[in-house]
Design a protein around this motif. Structure first.
Motif, mmCIF file in Angstrom:
data_model
loop_
_atom_site.group_PDB
_atom_site.id
_atom_site.type_symbol
_atom_site.label_atom_id
_atom_site.label_comp_id
_atom_site.label_asym_id
_atom_site.label_seq_id
_atom_site.Cartn_x
_atom_site.Cartn_y
_atom_site.Cartn_z
ATOM 1 N N LEU A 164 -0.182 -5.844 -5.672
ATOM 2 C CA LEU A 164 0.780 -6.954 -4.883
ATOM 3 C C LEU A 164 2.437 -6.653 -5.138
ATOM 4 O O LEU A 164 2.557 -7.539 -4.105
ATOM 5 C CB LEU A 164 -0.307 -8.273 -5.834
ATOM 6 N N LEU A 165 2.914 -6.586 -6.041
ATOM 7 C CA LEU A 165 4.046 -6.447 -5.901
ATOM 8 C C LEU A 165 4.876 -4.966 -5.967
ATOM 9 O O LEU A 165 5.898 -5.427 -5.617
ATOM 10 C CB LEU A 165 4.569 -7.207 -7.109
ATOM 11 N N ALA A 166 4.618 -4.093 -6.121
ATOM 12 C CA ALA A 166 5.018 -2.487 -6.128
ATOM 13 C C ALA A 166 6.295 -2.764 -5.174
ATOM 14 O O ALA A 166 7.180 -2.263 -4.815
ATOM 15 C CB ALA A 166 3.847 -1.628 -5.617
ATOM 16 N N CYS A 167 6.014 -3.294 -3.779
ATOM 17 C CA CYS A 167 6.819 -2.768 -2.920
ATOM 18 C C CYS A 167 7.912 -3.395 -2.844
ATOM 19 O O CYS A 167 9.102 -3.319 -1.877
ATOM 20 C CB CYS A 167 6.187 -3.048 -1.678
ATOM 21 N N ARG A 168 7.938 -4.697 -3.976
ATOM 22 C CA ARG A 168 9.584 -5.282 -4.072
ATOM 23 C C ARG A 168 10.221 -4.296 -5.315
ATOM 24 O O ARG A 168 11.714 -4.793 -5.473
ATOM 25 C CB ARG A 168 8.866 -6.687 -4.695
ATOM 26 N N ARG A 213 4.621 -2.472 3.059
ATOM 27 C CA ARG A 213 4.221 -3.644 2.843
ATOM 28 C C ARG A 213 3.205 -4.589 3.723
ATOM 29 O O ARG A 213 3.284 -4.092 4.522
ATOM 30 C CB ARG A 213 5.881 -4.148 3.327
ATOM 31 N N SER A 214 3.275 -6.051 2.784
ATOM 32 C CA SER A 214 2.752 -6.683 3.887
ATOM 33 C C SER A 214 3.327 -6.747 5.534
ATOM 34 O O SER A 214 2.113 -7.392 6.455
ATOM 35 C CB SER A 214 1.997 -7.974 3.014
ATOM 36 N N ASP A 215 4.185 -6.976 5.466
ATOM 37 C CA ASP A 215 4.727 -7.649 6.890
ATOM 38 C C ASP A 215 5.054 -6.384 7.570
ATOM 39 O O ASP A 215 5.421 -6.275 8.729
ATOM 40 C CB ASP A 215 6.220 -7.941 6.138
ATOM 41 N N GLY A 216 5.309 -5.087 7.006
ATOM 42 C CA GLY A 216 4.735 -3.960 8.116
ATOM 43 C C GLY A 216 5.625 -2.696 7.446
ATOM 44 O O GLY A 216 5.888 -1.744 8.523
ATOM 45 N N SER A 217 6.538 -3.514 7.483
ATOM 46 C CA SER A 217 7.814 -2.907 6.797
ATOM 47 C C SER A 217 7.778 -0.815 6.329
ATOM 48 O O SER A 217 6.711 -1.502 4.904
ATOM 49 C CB SER A 217 9.091 -3.647 6.134
ATOM 50 N N THR A 218 8.316 0.087 6.165
ATOM 51 C CA THR A 218 7.990 0.998 5.484
ATOM 52 C C THR A 218 8.337 1.207 4.705
ATOM 53 O O THR A 218 10.213 1.697 5.031
ATOM 54 C CB THR A 218 6.919 2.008 7.053
ATOM 55 N N MET A 220 0.803 -1.478 0.123
ATOM 56 C CA MET A 220 -0.097 -0.486 0.124
ATOM 57 C C MET A 220 0.488 1.205 0.208
ATOM 58 O O MET A 220 1.712 0.744 0.874
ATOM 59 C CB MET A 220 -0.352 -0.154 0.967
ATOM 60 N N GLY A 221 0.661 2.103 -0.809
ATOM 61 C CA GLY A 221 1.296 3.564 -0.831
ATOM 62 C C GLY A 221 0.173 4.682 -0.613
ATOM 63 O O GLY A 221 -1.020 4.784 -1.524
ATOM 64 N N TRP A 222 0.760 5.503 -0.318
ATOM 65 C CA TRP A 222 0.257 7.286 -0.466
ATOM 66 C C TRP A 222 0.887 8.242 -1.306
ATOM 67 O O TRP A 222 2.463 8.394 -1.593
ATOM 68 C CB TRP A 222 0.768 7.624 1.240
ATOM 69 N N PHE A 223 0.183 8.182 -2.305
ATOM 70 C CA PHE A 223 1.592 9.606 -3.302
ATOM 71 C C PHE A 223 0.511 11.342 -3.025
ATOM 72 O O PHE A 223 -0.946 10.754 -2.719
ATOM 73 C CB PHE A 223 1.321 9.031 -4.503
ATOM 74 N N ARG A 224 1.345 11.993 -4.090
ATOM 75 C CA ARG A 224 1.126 13.245 -4.016
ATOM 76 C C ARG A 224 1.154 13.651 -5.320
ATOM 77 O O ARG A 224 1.533 13.359 -5.752
ATOM 78 C CB ARG A 224 0.786 13.675 -2.563
ATOM 79 N N GLN A 225 0.202 14.480 -5.745
ATOM 80 C CA GLN A 225 0.354 15.394 -6.559
ATOM 81 C C GLN A 225 -0.037 16.733 -6.573
ATOM 82 O O GLN A 225 -1.265 17.332 -6.299
ATOM 83 C CB GLN A 225 -0.104 14.548 -7.763
ATOM 84 N N ALA A 226 1.116 17.784 -6.647
ATOM 85 C CA ALA A 226 0.677 19.131 -6.824
ATOM 86 C C ALA A 226 0.366 19.391 -8.322
ATOM 87 O O ALA A 226 0.521 19.332 -9.267
ATOM 88 C CB ALA A 226 1.687 19.729 -6.086
#
Length: 125
Positions: A99-103, A52-57, A34-40
Motif C-alpha cells: 500500500l505504501l512502498a511507492c512513497r 503508483r496508483s496514480d500511474g506514475s512510474t 506495484m513493483g517488479w523486482f529481479r534476482q540473479a
C-alpha cells in the motif's frame, strides 16, 4: 487471501523482447503500489520498476528506455514490457505489492508486503 501470479518469462536472445504479466487478487489492487523486482543467482534482489496508483512510474537506471511498467486496473494485472534485452537482465523476476512502498524507497524489497512466486527470464548472447 492476496495472490500475485507472474507469467511470461522465457528464454530469448540478446536484443529480443518479453512481456511479463502479474495477475493480482485478494486486495484493492488499484490503490496499491506495484513493483517488479529481479534476482540473479548469487545477487541480492533488486528493484526494476514500480508504478503508483496514480500511474506514475519509477525505473532503475539500468533498464530506463528499455523496460516499461504498466497496469490494467480493470483486470488487476501488472505488466513489464522488456525490450532490447541483455544477458545481464537474466534473473528470476518477481512482482510485488504494497500500500505504501511507492512513497519511499520503492527499489528496496523490504518495503513490499506481498510477493509472487517469480518467473524466470534468461537472455543469451
Amino acid at each position: 487471501q492476496v495472490q500475485l501470479v507472474e507469467s511470461g518469462g522465457g528464454s530469448v536472445q540478446a536484443g529480443g523482447s518479453l512481456r511479463l504479466s502479474c495477475a493480482a487478487s485478494g486486495y484493492p489492487y488499484r490503490h496499491y503500489c506495484m513493483g517488479w523486482f529481479r534476482q540473479a543467482p548469487g545477487k541480492e534482489r533488486e528493484g526494476v520498476a514500480a508504478i503508483r496508483s496514480d500511474g506514475s512510474t519509477r525505473y532503475t537506471a539500468s533498464v530506463k528506455g528499455r523496460f516499461t511498467i504498466s497496469q490494467d486496473n480493470a483486470k488487476n494485472t501488472l505488466y513489464l514490457q522488456m525490450n532490447s534485452l541483455k544477458p545481464e537482465d537474466t534473473a528470476m523476476y518477481y512482482c510485488a505489492a504494497d500500500l505504501l512502498a511507492c512513497r519511499g524507497s520503492w527499489y528496496l524489497p523490504q518495503y513490499f508486503r506481498y510477493w509472487g512466486q517469480g518467473t524466470q527470464v534468461t537472455v543469451s548472447s
